[in-house]
Design an enzyme around this catalytic site. Structure first.
Site, PDB file in Angstrom:
ATOM      1  N   GLU A  15       0.833  -1.204   0.000  1.00 15.79           N
ATOM      2  CA  GLU A  15       0.000   0.000   0.000  1.00 15.79           C
ATOM      3  C   GLU A  15       0.868   1.254   0.000  1.00 15.79           C
ATOM      4  O   GLU A  15       2.079   1.202   0.186  1.00 15.79           O
ATOM      5  CB  GLU A  15      -0.877   0.020   1.267  1.00 15.79           C
ATOM      6  CG  GLU A  15      -2.263  -0.567   1.087  1.00 15.79           C
ATOM      7  CD  GLU A  15      -3.252   0.420   0.484  1.00 15.79           C
ATOM      8  OE1 GLU A  15      -2.805   1.447  -0.081  1.00 15.79           O
ATOM      9  OE2 GLU A  15      -4.465   0.171   0.578  1.00 15.79           O
ATOM     10  N   ASN A 100      -4.348   4.155   8.084  1.00 13.00           N
ATOM     11  CA  ASN A 100      -4.362   3.630   6.734  1.00 13.00           C
ATOM     12  C   ASN A 100      -3.640   4.634   5.826  1.00 13.00           C
ATOM     13  O   ASN A 100      -2.568   5.119   6.174  1.00 13.00           O
ATOM     14  CB  ASN A 100      -5.801   3.344   6.273  1.00 13.00           C
ATOM     15  CG  ASN A 100      -5.859   2.420   5.073  1.00 13.00           C
ATOM     16  OD1 ASN A 100      -5.072   1.487   4.979  1.00 13.00           O
ATOM     17  ND2 ASN A 100      -6.770   2.659   4.165  1.00 13.00           N
ATOM     18  N   ASP A 118      -8.863  -4.243  11.639  1.00 10.58           N
ATOM     19  CA  ASP A 118      -9.221  -5.323  10.715  1.00 10.58           C
ATOM     20  C   ASP A 118     -10.232  -4.902   9.655  1.00 10.58           C
ATOM     21  O   ASP A 118     -10.648  -5.726   8.847  1.00 10.58           O
ATOM     22  CB  ASP A 118      -9.771  -6.564  11.444  1.00 10.58           C
ATOM     23  CG  ASP A 118      -8.713  -7.238  12.302  1.00 10.58           C
ATOM     24  OD1 ASP A 118      -7.536  -7.113  11.943  1.00 10.58           O
ATOM     25  OD2 ASP A 118      -9.069  -7.855  13.302  1.00 10.58           O
ATOM     26  N   ASN A 151      -8.912   6.659   3.241  1.00 14.42           N
ATOM     27  CA  ASN A 151      -8.073   6.195   2.145  1.00 14.42           C
ATOM     28  C   ASN A 151      -7.493   7.348   1.338  1.00 14.42           C
ATOM     29  O   ASN A 151      -6.991   8.305   1.901  1.00 14.42           O
ATOM     30  CB  ASN A 151      -8.851   5.202   1.278  1.00 14.42           C
ATOM     31  CG  ASN A 151      -8.122   3.881   1.164  1.00 14.42           C
ATOM     32  OD1 ASN A 151      -6.915   3.856   0.934  1.00 14.42           O
ATOM     33  ND2 ASN A 151      -8.823   2.792   1.367  1.00 14.42           N
ATOM     34  N   ASP A 201      -9.886   2.987  -3.546  1.00 13.02           N
ATOM     35  CA  ASP A 201      -8.840   2.800  -2.545  1.00 13.02           C
ATOM     36  C   ASP A 201      -7.904   4.012  -2.583  1.00 13.02           C
ATOM     37  O   ASP A 201      -8.325   5.124  -2.362  1.00 13.02           O
ATOM     38  CB  ASP A 201      -8.122   1.472  -2.813  1.00 13.02           C
ATOM     39  CG  ASP A 201      -7.438   0.905  -1.589  1.00 13.02           C
ATOM     40  OD1 ASP A 201      -6.885   1.680  -0.796  1.00 13.02           O
ATOM     41  OD2 ASP A 201      -7.410  -0.328  -1.428  1.00 13.02           O
TER      42      ASP A 201
END
Length: 296
Positions: A15, A100, A118, A151, A201
């Site tokens: 990522e 993230n 999670d 994101n 994403d």
């Protein structure tokens, strides 16, 4: 255009790619084999900095090294001494949240958001996350709450608009952005996606102001004009599980794309063995805006 594999050894959940123009290397993270990676496309060498907690994103630091958003803290990385130093912590009320995606604005502030633990891997905790900004004086401000999976981020070429993705909203939102204070206002949706086929994403932006959005589950990165909502093109990959993208290379004309093999069955992994690899797209005919360093 040409799509090839840049880093052939697959990660678990790669990522947050970010091109470091000072060293001409690609930074990225693996959330599930927790580490920060620094890859040199000329030599093919990769430096892996192992982490004790899950890193969501990494950016270069103007004074040297890098800064990572990992677990519930912002921390600096010294690749030479292998030292990790906490700069600030967030979500004291939700210690199981994890950072993230994120990146820096043109003033050198580091933006990154959290999600419920999670939630990226199939167990969603709706609205548990927030979007934070680490200012250059190392103070942290919460910009948004009620976020599910924080994101992709991008800013328009003139820095007057901030684009943002909460993946479980299945949209790209825009804010008017005050670069002098780091304040986003006037939130509105500019793009929406079909939840049945595509999960937005990570994303980046080119010098023409068009967004490049990685669509998890549909195996493509789409170029979209955020002013009209028009899809200009789509780049397909040999995996359905692309996660994020950035422009890199000395001329910022190579699109680097990360991917994942999380929640894939043995059969799916056999059918798409390149899942988890990092890809590169060349001959696109566009250039990206440079990624910004953290200035604190």
């Amino acid at each position: 255009m040409s799509v090839t594999v840049a880093i052939a050894e697959p990660g678990q959940h790669t990522e947050g790619p970010h091109w470091d123009h000072r060293t001409n290397t690609l930074l990225y993270v693996d959330l599930l084999d927790p580490c920060v990676c620094r890859w040199d496309p000329v030599t093919g060498e990769r430096d892996t900095f192992k982490m004790a907690c899950s890193p969501g994103c990494v950016v270069p630091r103007e004074s040297g090294g890098a800064v990572v958003a990992a677990g519930t803290r912002f921390a600096s990385i010294d690749f030479r001494t292998r030292r990790l130093t906490t700069l600030a912590e967030v979500n004291h009320d939700k210690p199981t949240n994890i950072f993230n995606d994120g990146k820096c604005d043109a003033a050198g502030r580091f933006w990154s958001g959290t999600m419920g633990k999670d939630s990226a891997f199939g167990k969603f905790e709706f609205g548990a996350g927030s979007l934070f900004c680490l200012h250059t004086d190392r103070t942290v401000k919460k910009a948004l709450g009620g976020v599910s999976i924080s994101n992709g981020l991008a800013w328009s070429p003139d820095n007057s608009v901030m684009y943002y993705i909460d993946s479980l909203q299945f949209s790209v939102d825009a804010f008017d952005y005050d670069l002098s204070t780091g304040t986003p206002t006037n939130r509105r949706k500019v793009l929406t996606f079909d939840p049945a086929t595509s999960v937005p994403d990570g994303m980046t932006i080119d010098t023409d102001g068009n967004l490049w959005i990685a669509l998890l589950n549909s195996g493509q990165v789409v170029q979209v004009d955020p002013n009209t909502g028009t899809q200009l093109r789509a780049v397909k990959f040999p995996t359905d599980r692309v996660t994020s993208c950035c422009f890199g290379g000395p001329d910022l004309d190579v699109l680097y794309v990360t991917s994942t093999r999380v929640n894939m069955s043995a059969e799916q992994t056999l059918q798409q063995p390149l899942s988890g690899c990092v890809f590169q797209v060349t001959e696109l005919g566009v250039r990206g805006s440079p990624g910004m360093d953290f200035r604190g």
